[in-house]
Design an enzyme around this catalytic site. Sequence first.
Site, PDB file in Angstrom:
ATOM      1  N   ASP A 107      55.042 -62.558  10.321  1.00 30.17           N
ATOM      2  CA  ASP A 107      54.569 -62.014  11.612  1.00 30.17           C
ATOM      3  C   ASP A 107      55.185 -60.859  11.809  1.00 30.17           C
ATOM      4  OD1 ASP A 107      53.000 -64.116  11.838  1.00 30.17           O
ATOM      5  OD2 ASP A 107      54.143 -65.109  13.533  1.00 30.17           O
ATOM      6  N   GLY A 135      82.752 -52.597   5.350  1.00 31.94           N
ATOM      7  CA  GLY A 135      84.010 -51.970   4.392  1.00 31.94           C
ATOM      8  C   GLY A 135      83.886 -52.830   3.287  1.00 31.94           C
ATOM      9  N   TRP A 137      86.099 -53.677  -0.362  1.00 33.76           N
ATOM     10  CA  TRP A 137      86.712 -52.727  -1.331  1.00 33.76           C
ATOM     11  C   TRP A 137      85.845 -51.663  -1.883  1.00 33.76           C
ATOM     12  CZ3 TRP A 137      91.766 -52.110  -3.447  1.00 33.76           C
ATOM     13  CH2 TRP A 137      91.539 -51.469  -4.802  1.00 33.76           C
ATOM     14  N   GLU A 178      90.067 -50.884   3.455  1.00 39.81           N
ATOM     15  CA  GLU A 178      91.083 -51.222   2.072  1.00 39.81           C
ATOM     16  C   GLU A 178      91.557 -49.786   1.690  1.00 39.81           C
ATOM     17  OE1 GLU A 178      90.111 -54.380  -0.347  1.00 39.81           O
ATOM     18  OE2 GLU A 178      89.031 -55.533   1.194  1.00 39.81           O
ATOM     19  N   MET A 243      95.198 -60.459   4.187  1.00 44.61           N
ATOM     20  CA  MET A 243      94.464 -60.753   2.772  1.00 44.61           C
ATOM     21  C   MET A 243      95.895 -60.990   1.840  1.00 44.61           C
ATOM     22  SD  MET A 243      91.546 -57.946   2.360  1.00 44.61           S
ATOM     23  CE  MET A 243      92.437 -56.245   3.048  1.00 44.61           C
ATOM     24  N   THR A 244      96.265 -62.173   2.150  1.00 42.66           N
ATOM     25  CA  THR A 244      97.433 -62.714   1.507  1.00 42.66           C
ATOM     26  C   THR A 244      96.979 -63.396  -0.075  1.00 42.66           C
ATOM     27  OG1 THR A 244      97.321 -64.497   2.789  1.00 42.66           O
ATOM     28  CG2 THR A 244      98.992 -62.949   3.344  1.00 42.66           C
ATOM     29  N   ASP A 246      95.350 -61.895  -4.279  1.00 41.24           N
ATOM     30  CA  ASP A 246      95.542 -60.648  -5.101  1.00 41.24           C
ATOM     31  C   ASP A 246      96.514 -59.892  -5.443  1.00 41.24           C
ATOM     32  OD1 ASP A 246      92.673 -61.321  -5.565  1.00 41.24           O
ATOM     33  OD2 ASP A 246      91.762 -59.793  -4.124  1.00 41.24           O
ATOM     34  N   TRP A 383      88.120 -66.302   1.404  1.00 39.32           N
ATOM     35  CA  TRP A 383      87.191 -65.826   0.595  1.00 39.32           C
ATOM     36  C   TRP A 383      86.700 -66.220  -0.623  1.00 39.32           C
ATOM     37  CZ3 TRP A 383      84.396 -61.333   1.420  1.00 39.32           C
ATOM     38  CH2 TRP A 383      83.576 -60.869   0.500  1.00 39.32           C
TER      39      TRP A 383
END
Length: 400
Positions: A107, A135, A137, A178, A243-244, A246, A383
Site C-alpha cells: 500500500d 558513522g 568505521w 571513529e 569499544m573495549t 579490537d 557488537w
Amino acid sequence: MVRPGKKLLFAVTSLFVAVLTTAVAAPPATSAPAGKVLGYFAEWGVYDRNYHVKNIETSGSAERLTHVDYAFGNVTNGQCAIGDSYAAYDKFYDAAGSVDGVADTWDAGALRGNFGQLKRLKKLHPNLKVLYSFGGWTWSSGFSQAARNPTAFANSCYQLLNDPRWAGLFDGIDIDWEYPNACGITCDSSGAAALKNLLAALRAKFGNKLISAAISGDGTSGGKLDAADYAGAVRYADWFNVMTYDYFGAWAATGPTAPHSPLTSYGGIPTAGFYSDAAIQKLRSKGVPAGKLLLGIGFYGRGWTGVSQSAPGGSATGAAPGKYEAGVEDYNVLKTKCPATGTVAGTAYAKCGNEWWSYDTPGTIKGKVEYTRKRGLGGDFFWELSKDTAGGELIRALTS
C-alpha cells in the site's frame, strides 16, 4: 512535625535553593540507570547473514535487551543520511518472515524493511528502546565536515529520525565517530572540542531524547581517549559505549597472538593500556561518571594462522580465514569450529590446528558483567546481534 511559622520559612528557603540550582545546572541529559543491555543490529545483516529483526524475537534476545542500536546511518555532506534505503524501509517481509506473523503490504505509504519490523518488535516489547547509530568505521570520515556546523548536522539528524514514514520508531541517536581528533579509517583534526560541540547541538535539538556515543577503548597514555574532551562531551550524552574490543588482531600479520578483548592486563601484553579496565579507569579519572559508561563486548573472535604456540604471544604467518573477512569470525561459528582452550585477562582463546583465535564465551562474559557491576557502570553493550547463536547464548550470559 513542622509548626506553621516554620512552613513558610521552609517554603521560601526551598524556592531559593531551587532557583539557585536551576541557575547553575548542567545541560539537560537524562540519567543513565544501571543495568543496560544494548545490542547493535547491523543493517546489512539481512543479506548474506540472513539475520532479520524476527531473529531478535525468536532467539529470546528481545526480552533481554533494554536497547537496540540500528547500525549504521551514513554521515555525508555534513548531515545524517540513510545507509541502505531498501534494507531500512522498503524490503518486503511475508508473514513467515515478519516478527509478528503479519505480512507487509505494498500500500502507498506502508512501512516495510527493518524499520517496519522494529516498530512491530517495539509493540511486542514496549520497554525496548531503539536508537539510530550513525558513522561506524567506514562512514566516520563524514563527521569532520559535520563538526564544522554542528547545528546543521543536528537539524538533519532530527529530521531524519522523525520522518513521518517511521514516526515513533527511534527513541534517540547514537554517534559512532571513529575517532574525533584522531585517526581511524581517516585522520580527523577537528579539535578536542569537536565531539562535545556535536553532542551539545544534538542535545539542544533532541531535548530529552536519548543521546549516546560509541567511543574508543584506548587506555594508553596520549592515546585516542586523550585526544578529545570526553568529560565535556558526556555532559550532553546519556551514556558512552566504550569499544573495549579490537585491541589486537591479524593486522599484525606475524603476531604476537593476543586476545582482542582483554578485560585486564597480563604478562606479555603487546601494548600497555590496550585492555578494558585501562580505558574505564582513564575515563573515570577524567571525570566521566561510571553510570554513563557501558562496557563493550564483541560477539566474535579475531584470529591468526601459521601458529604453533597454544598460549598467547606466539608468532603467526597471517590472518586466519573467516567467512566474511580474513582474521574475523562469529562466535556462533567459533564455538564449534575452534572451541576455547584457555583463558587470559578475563577473556578466552583457542588453538585448533595452526589457527589461534580469541573471543568471549558465556563464562568470560559473566566475568565481564561482574566487573561492570562492581565498578558501578551503566551496563554492557555488544557488537552485534547476528554473531550470537540462534538461541541467543551470549546475550543469555549477559543477563543471567
